[in-house]
Design an enzyme around this catalytic site. Structure first.
Site, PDB file in Angstrom:
ATOM      1  N   ASP A 293      12.324  -2.212  25.851  1.00 27.71           N
ATOM      2  CA  ASP A 293      13.601  -2.288  25.149  1.00 27.71           C
ATOM      3  C   ASP A 293      13.277  -2.460  23.655  1.00 27.71           C
ATOM      4  OD1 ASP A 293      16.632  -2.851  25.763  1.00 27.71           O
ATOM      5  OD2 ASP A 293      16.032  -4.481  24.450  1.00 27.71           O
TER       6      ASP A 293
ATOM      7  N   ASP B 154      16.712  -6.410  37.224  1.00 26.78           N
ATOM      8  CA  ASP B 154      17.819  -7.275  37.632  1.00 26.78           C
ATOM      9  C   ASP B 154      18.882  -7.427  36.557  1.00 26.78           C
ATOM     10  OD1 ASP B 154      16.159  -8.882  35.831  1.00 26.78           O
ATOM     11  OD2 ASP B 154      17.406 -10.575  36.455  1.00 26.78           O
TER      12      ASP B 154
HETATM   13  P1  IMP Z   1      11.506  -6.057  25.242  1.00 25.35           P
HETATM   14  O1  IMP Z   1      10.925  -4.664  25.218  1.00 25.35           O
HETATM   15  O2  IMP Z   1      10.551  -7.097  24.775  1.00 25.35           O
HETATM   16  O3  IMP Z   1      12.812  -6.130  24.498  1.00 25.35           O
HETATM   17  O4  IMP Z   1      11.861  -6.497  26.699  1.00 25.35           O
HETATM   18  C1  IMP Z   1      11.794  -5.726  27.820  1.00 25.35           C
HETATM   19  C2  IMP Z   1      12.336  -6.590  28.946  1.00 25.35           C
HETATM   20  O5  IMP Z   1      13.752  -6.721  28.823  1.00 25.35           O
HETATM   21  C3  IMP Z   1      12.112  -5.954  30.299  1.00 25.35           C
HETATM   22  O6  IMP Z   1      10.911  -6.391  30.891  1.00 25.35           O
HETATM   23  C4  IMP Z   1      13.310  -6.420  31.089  1.00 25.35           C
HETATM   24  O7  IMP Z   1      13.057  -7.676  31.681  1.00 25.35           O
HETATM   25  C5  IMP Z   1      14.392  -6.607  30.072  1.00 25.35           C
HETATM   26  N1  IMP Z   1      15.327  -5.461  30.043  1.00 25.35           N
HETATM   27  C6  IMP Z   1      15.538  -4.626  29.007  1.00 25.35           C
HETATM   28  N2  IMP Z   1      16.453  -3.690  29.306  1.00 25.35           N
HETATM   29  C7  IMP Z   1      16.841  -3.933  30.581  1.00 25.35           C
HETATM   30  C8  IMP Z   1      17.775  -3.285  31.482  1.00 25.35           C
HETATM   31  O8  IMP Z   1      18.443  -2.283  31.166  1.00 25.35           O
HETATM   32  N3  IMP Z   1      17.872  -3.830  32.720  1.00 25.35           N
HETATM   33  C9  IMP Z   1      17.157  -4.916  33.118  1.00 25.35           C
HETATM   34  N4  IMP Z   1      16.278  -5.543  32.321  1.00 25.35           N
HETATM   35  C10 IMP Z   1      16.125  -5.059  31.060  1.00 25.35           C
END
Ligand code: IMP
Ligand code: MG
Length: 182
Positions: free
Chosen positions: A105, A161
């Protein structure tokens, strides 16, 4: 279909094809490996992906797990990560680590984790994600293996989730807005 799912974004057969494709790329890229190949799944969301991926990789692999959470607000874009479960290994200098993640994300979790595992002395660190939301990126980060790029929708299933629910769905679906409200 689950009553809270608006739409199936990636069905079971498509997921299987995506995972097979990633596994064959891993087999090819790590064929002449020095040291061990260790798949490190990030709990909990990556568990289903990890289970399927490890069965399809034909090279010998070890598996391990970490549990992390990212923090840092939008204004503090470098963020950081909390490590809730770390690797308990004495052989990290012999490990080629491939981090297995469910979705990228902001990019904060994986960019920090790669940095952390390199500092710990891993022989190499690469990343693999089933899903990627490039439009959400807050830090400059690209995974080495990406299963599927998706739009900015909140998805659940196949390990992912919302509030600990929907992880066991066999497909990846977009959640109905009313399911967030409850
Ligand atoms: P980031 O890239 O550090 O922002 O975080 C990624 C994490 O955010 C993933 O491992 C998921 O736990 C959570 N996440 C981001 N988008 C989603 C989604 O659409 N559904 C479920 N979890 C998400
Ligand atoms: Mg996660």
């Amino acid at each position: 279909m689950n009553k809270d799912i608006l739409k199936v974004l990636i069905g079971e057969e498509e997921i299987e094809a995506i995972v097979s494709d990633i596994a064959s790329r891993i087999d090819r890229d790590y064929a002449d490996l020095n040291g061990k190949l260790v798949l490190v799944a990030i709990l909990k969301g990556s568990v289903v992906f990890m289970g399927d991926l490890m069965k399809k990789v034909t090279l010998p692999v070890e598996i391990d797990f970490m549990k992390v959470s990212s923090y840092g607000s939008g204004t503090k874009s470098t963020g950081n990560i909390n490590i809730h479960l770390d690797l308990q290994r004495h052989d990290i200098d012999q490990c080629n680590i491939l981090i297995v993640e469910d979705i990228i994300d902001s990019g904060k979790t994986l960019s920090h984790l790669v940095h952390y595992l390199k500092l710990k002395g891993a022989k190499s660190v690469k990343t693999c994600t089933l899903l990627d939301k490039p439009s959400r990126r807050e830090v400059d980060f690209e995974a080495d293996y990406v299963g599927c790029q998706i739009p900015d929708e909140f998805v659940v299933g196949y390990g992912l989730d919302f509030d600990e629910k929907y992880r066991a769905l066999p497909y990846i679906g977009i959640l109905k807005p009313e399911a967030y409200a409850n």
